[in-house]
Scaffold this motif. Structure first.
Motif, PDB file in Angstrom:
ATOM      1  N   PHE A 141     -34.415 -38.597 -11.990  1.00 39.09           N
ATOM      2  CA  PHE A 141     -34.335 -37.791 -10.764  1.00 39.09           C
ATOM      3  C   PHE A 141     -34.759 -38.602  -9.549  1.00 39.09           C
ATOM      4  CE2 PHE A 141     -36.515 -35.290  -7.535  1.00 39.09           C
ATOM      5  CZ  PHE A 141     -35.463 -34.488  -7.103  1.00 39.09           C
ATOM      6  N   LYS A 181     -30.597 -30.704  -6.578  1.00 39.52           N
ATOM      7  CA  LYS A 181     -29.656 -31.348  -7.488  1.00 39.52           C
ATOM      8  C   LYS A 181     -28.913 -32.420  -6.699  1.00 39.52           C
ATOM      9  CE  LYS A 181     -25.875 -29.183  -8.920  1.00 39.52           C
ATOM     10  NZ  LYS A 181     -24.748 -30.096  -8.527  1.00 39.52           N
ATOM     11  N   VAL A 185     -24.336 -35.431  -9.004  1.00 38.89           N
ATOM     12  CA  VAL A 185     -24.387 -34.714 -10.280  1.00 38.89           C
ATOM     13  C   VAL A 185     -23.553 -33.442 -10.179  1.00 38.89           C
ATOM     14  CG1 VAL A 185     -25.873 -33.523 -11.936  1.00 38.89           C
ATOM     15  CG2 VAL A 185     -26.672 -35.630 -10.836  1.00 38.89           C
ATOM     16  N   ARG A 187     -22.901 -31.317 -12.793  1.00 39.03           N
ATOM     17  CA  ARG A 187     -23.539 -30.270 -13.593  1.00 39.03           C
ATOM     18  C   ARG A 187     -24.847 -30.806 -14.163  1.00 39.03           C
ATOM     19  NH1 ARG A 187     -21.061 -27.213 -19.030  1.00 39.03           N
ATOM     20  NH2 ARG A 187     -22.377 -25.329 -18.856  1.00 39.03           N
ATOM     21  N   TRP A 188     -25.916 -30.025 -13.965  1.00 38.08           N
ATOM     22  CA  TRP A 188     -27.239 -30.403 -14.477  1.00 38.08           C
ATOM     23  C   TRP A 188     -27.664 -29.329 -15.467  1.00 38.08           C
ATOM     24  CZ3 TRP A 188     -31.909 -32.033 -10.885  1.00 38.08           C
ATOM     25  CH2 TRP A 188     -33.035 -32.269 -11.683  1.00 38.08           C
ATOM     26  N   ASN A 190     -30.552 -28.321 -18.319  1.00 42.52           N
ATOM     27  CA  ASN A 190     -31.921 -28.611 -18.724  1.00 42.52           C
ATOM     28  C   ASN A 190     -32.261 -27.842 -20.002  1.00 42.52           C
ATOM     29  OD1 ASN A 190     -34.733 -29.557 -18.351  1.00 42.52           O
ATOM     30  ND2 ASN A 190     -35.141 -27.390 -17.980  1.00 42.52           N
ATOM     31  N   GLN A 205     -34.743 -24.412 -12.902  1.00 43.91           N
ATOM     32  CA  GLN A 205     -34.031 -23.661 -11.853  1.00 43.91           C
ATOM     33  C   GLN A 205     -35.029 -22.884 -11.002  1.00 43.91           C
ATOM     34  OE1 GLN A 205     -30.864 -23.134 -10.815  1.00 43.91           O
ATOM     35  NE2 GLN A 205     -31.041 -21.204  -9.728  1.00 43.91           N
ATOM     36  N   ILE A 212     -29.603 -25.817 -11.274  1.00 43.58           N
ATOM     37  CA  ILE A 212     -29.861 -26.329 -12.618  1.00 43.58           C
ATOM     38  C   ILE A 212     -29.624 -25.212 -13.623  1.00 43.58           C
ATOM     39  CG2 ILE A 212     -31.558 -27.388 -14.164  1.00 43.58           C
ATOM     40  CD1 ILE A 212     -33.036 -28.386 -11.668  1.00 43.58           C
TER      41      ILE A 212
END
Length: 245
Positions: A141, A181, A185, A187-188, A190, A205, A212
């Motif tokens: 990140f 985000k 990116v 799509r993230w 987790n 999120q 996220i």
């Protein structure tokens, strides 16, 4: 695969250190910034587990010969770790080890630069699916945010984070704003086991950044519920990879 473990370990070992926890993590009780970082995060973990100050103090008085008697903060840190491990063996020491390494990475310019110089070239390969775990989620990140600020153009269709401590308050404070985000990116996702002490069961999120997608259905089978071997086989991870590849 970017491997920074040995490099970070070399920077993490310090002087005036005492070993504590099952993982024998050396903690420098003379480093006030490190001690504050560690105790703040462990206090957050203790709060999540409804541990009282009495529980922590009592645990810190057991077998305290490993810590100098005049180190009140040191004994308090030991109490935090041992109180957490009474709830679940190994987890307190695992969290402590990750926190110690994280503090070194985030606070020592030499350590941060050494690790970043290993990781950065890998992130510039584009397009790519980026899979990260534990402290690796923090490093990724931080570098992606840096690359965005510098205008570096990369394409990451999918970022997977697993067992991430990014939602803990001390990490949010250390990293500072902006917490978002990265634009590169698409799509993230987790993934976390709610009983993973490194994540404290915190959804990114809600705790860290919008955009996220959190998945808390992981049942990590490793003995500390944090190991990557317990995350990679999860059906959510597999399906996410299949969909993008």
């Amino acid at each position: 695969m970017a491997y920074y473990g040995t490099t970070l370990a070399d920077w993490t070992t310090g002087n005036a250190a005492v070993a504590m926890g099952a993982g024998q993590t050396d903690v420098n009780i003379d480093d006030k910034d490190e001690m504050t970082f560690l105790t703040t995060a462990l206090e957050e973990a203790a709060s999540e587990q409804n541990l009282t100050m009495a529980d922590i103090v009592a645990a810190g008085q057991l077998e305290h010969d490993a810590v100098p008697m005049d180190s009140t903060l040191g004994r308090f840190l030991v109490g935090l770790v041992r109180a957490l491990e009474k709830i679940s063996p190994l987890k307190g020491s695992v969290l402590l080890r990750v926190l110690k390494q994280a503090h070194t990475y985030l606070s020592s310019p030499g350590a941060g630069n050494a690790v970043d110089n290993i990781i950065r070239p890998y992130l510039q390969r584009s397009p790519q699916v980026l899979i990260t775990h534990s402290l690796g989620t923090v490093i990724a990140f931080r570098l992606l945010r840096e690359m965005q600020e510098r205008g570096t153009e990369i394409d990451i269709p999918l970022l997977i984070t697993m067992g991430s401590p990014l939602g803990l308050e001390v990490f949010k404070q250390k990293l500072g704003p902006p917490r978002m985000k990265p634009d590169c990116v698409k799509r993230w996702m987790n993934f976390y086991d709610p009983s993973d002490f490194v994540t404290l069961g915190k959804a990114l999120q809600k705790e860290f950044a919008a955009g996220i997608e959190d998945d808390d259905t992981v049942n990590n089978f490793t003995n500390n519920t944090h190991g990557i071997a317990g995350y990679l086989p999860h059906y959510g991870v597999v399906n996410a990879l299949k969909s993008v590849l």
